[in-house]
Scaffold this active site. Structure first.
Site, PDB file in Angstrom:
ATOM      1  N   HIS A  94     -31.728  -0.924  83.395  1.00  0.00           N
ATOM      2  CA  HIS A  94     -32.566  -1.530  82.358  1.00  0.00           C
ATOM      3  C   HIS A  94     -32.689  -0.528  81.219  1.00  0.00           C
ATOM      4  CE1 HIS A  94     -35.681  -4.296  80.794  1.00  0.00           C
ATOM      5  NE2 HIS A  94     -36.154  -3.194  80.256  1.00  0.00           N
ATOM      6  N   CYS A  95     -32.142  -0.871  80.067  1.00  0.00           N
ATOM      7  CA  CYS A  95     -32.105   0.058  78.938  1.00  0.00           C
ATOM      8  C   CYS A  95     -33.251  -0.240  77.981  1.00  0.00           C
ATOM      9  CB  CYS A  95     -30.768  -0.055  78.213  1.00  0.00           C
ATOM     10  SG  CYS A  95     -30.606   1.088  76.819  1.00  0.00           S
ATOM     11  N   PRO A  96     -34.185   0.692  77.787  1.00  0.00           N
ATOM     12  CA  PRO A  96     -35.281   0.422  76.844  1.00  0.00           C
ATOM     13  C   PRO A  96     -34.813   0.356  75.393  1.00  0.00           C
ATOM     14  CG  PRO A  96     -35.372   2.689  77.642  1.00  0.00           C
ATOM     15  CD  PRO A  96     -34.317   1.997  78.456  1.00  0.00           C
TER      16      PRO A  96
END
Length: 246
Positions: free
Chosen positions: A162-164
């Site tokens: 999950h890439c912010p």
């Protein structure tokens, strides 16, 4: 105090007997903290997307409007036009792949036909001999390489992370856009660092250390954009190499 249990029926076609048992004896404070953490990460991701777009657009504008005609080539020359064409090429590809990575659904698992459910093992047996599990968090089917994301609260196909910075999971549906974004961003940062490097190191070190960004001058913008391009080139280059040689 007696332990209270309730059952949640999973809505899944042709398999109404799948029951997922959850315990409700977890402390309320811990549950509230998990909810706050989830929403905080989501809002932080939106802010980071806006910050990334601002940095990309601001650095590109400062380079084309101030740095390029002042330090690299004369305004109106063929060399300047070639530089602008290259900048436009990088800019369009970086923005396109970034927004596609942000907006594209990474993919959710769906139950294939001709599958047989085993209630005792909570697995689905497919016709080719493979087994799919049932996720203990969201009760959806979980094929190989699918993982549950606690931020998005669902299972994602081929979940990488999950890439912010994109406020989204990187998975099956948007992985190619993510790699293309890293590739074009690395190429653009490398080009900018090589083009600005000679002019940057001609500025005395005492002046480079006192950058006033509120003064929109070519020298101040150069002293800010070159370190940014160099940092992006090194960090994104390492991340890109990791993904290319997996």
């Amino acid at each position: 105090m007696h332990e209270q249990l309730h059952y949640h029926i999973v809505s899944m076609p042709d398999y109404p007997d799948i029951v997922h048992q959850k315990s409700t004896d977890a402390p309320t404070r811990a549950l509230n903290w998990q909810c706050y953490e989830k929403y905080a990460v989501r809002w932080l991701g939106r802010c980071m997307v806006m910050a990334a777009l601002t940095l990309i657009c601001g650095a590109t504008y400062g380079y084309v409007d101030l740095i390029l005609p002042r330090f690299i080539c004369s305004r109106g020359s063929f060399e300047c036009a070639a530089h602008k064409f290259l900048v436009a090429f990088f800019f369009v590809n970086v923005i396109f792949n970034y927004m596609m990575c942000v907006k594209t659904d990474p993919g959710s698992p769906a139950l294939p036909p001709n599958s047989c459910y085993n209630p005792s093992e909570r697995t689905f047996h497919l016709g080719d001999g493979t087994e799919w599990r049932v996720c203990s968090s969201c009760s959806s089917v979980k094929p190989p390489r699918a993982h549950h994301c606690k931020i998005c609260d669902r299972c994602v196909l081929n979940l990488d992370h999950h890439c912010p910075w994109v406020n989204n999971c990187v998975g099956y549906g948007n992985y190619r856009y993510f790699v293309n974004f890293l590739l074009f961003l690395f190429a653009a940062a490398s080009y900018g660092a090589l083009a600005m490097g000679p002019s940057y190191f001609k500025i005395p070190a005492q002046i480079r250390g006192r950058v006033a960004l509120y003064l929109w001058t070519p020298r101040n913008i150069l002293c800010a954009v070159f370190p940014l391009a160099l940092a992006i080139m090194l960090s994104v280059g390492l991340l890109l190499a990791f993904h290319l040689f997996l």
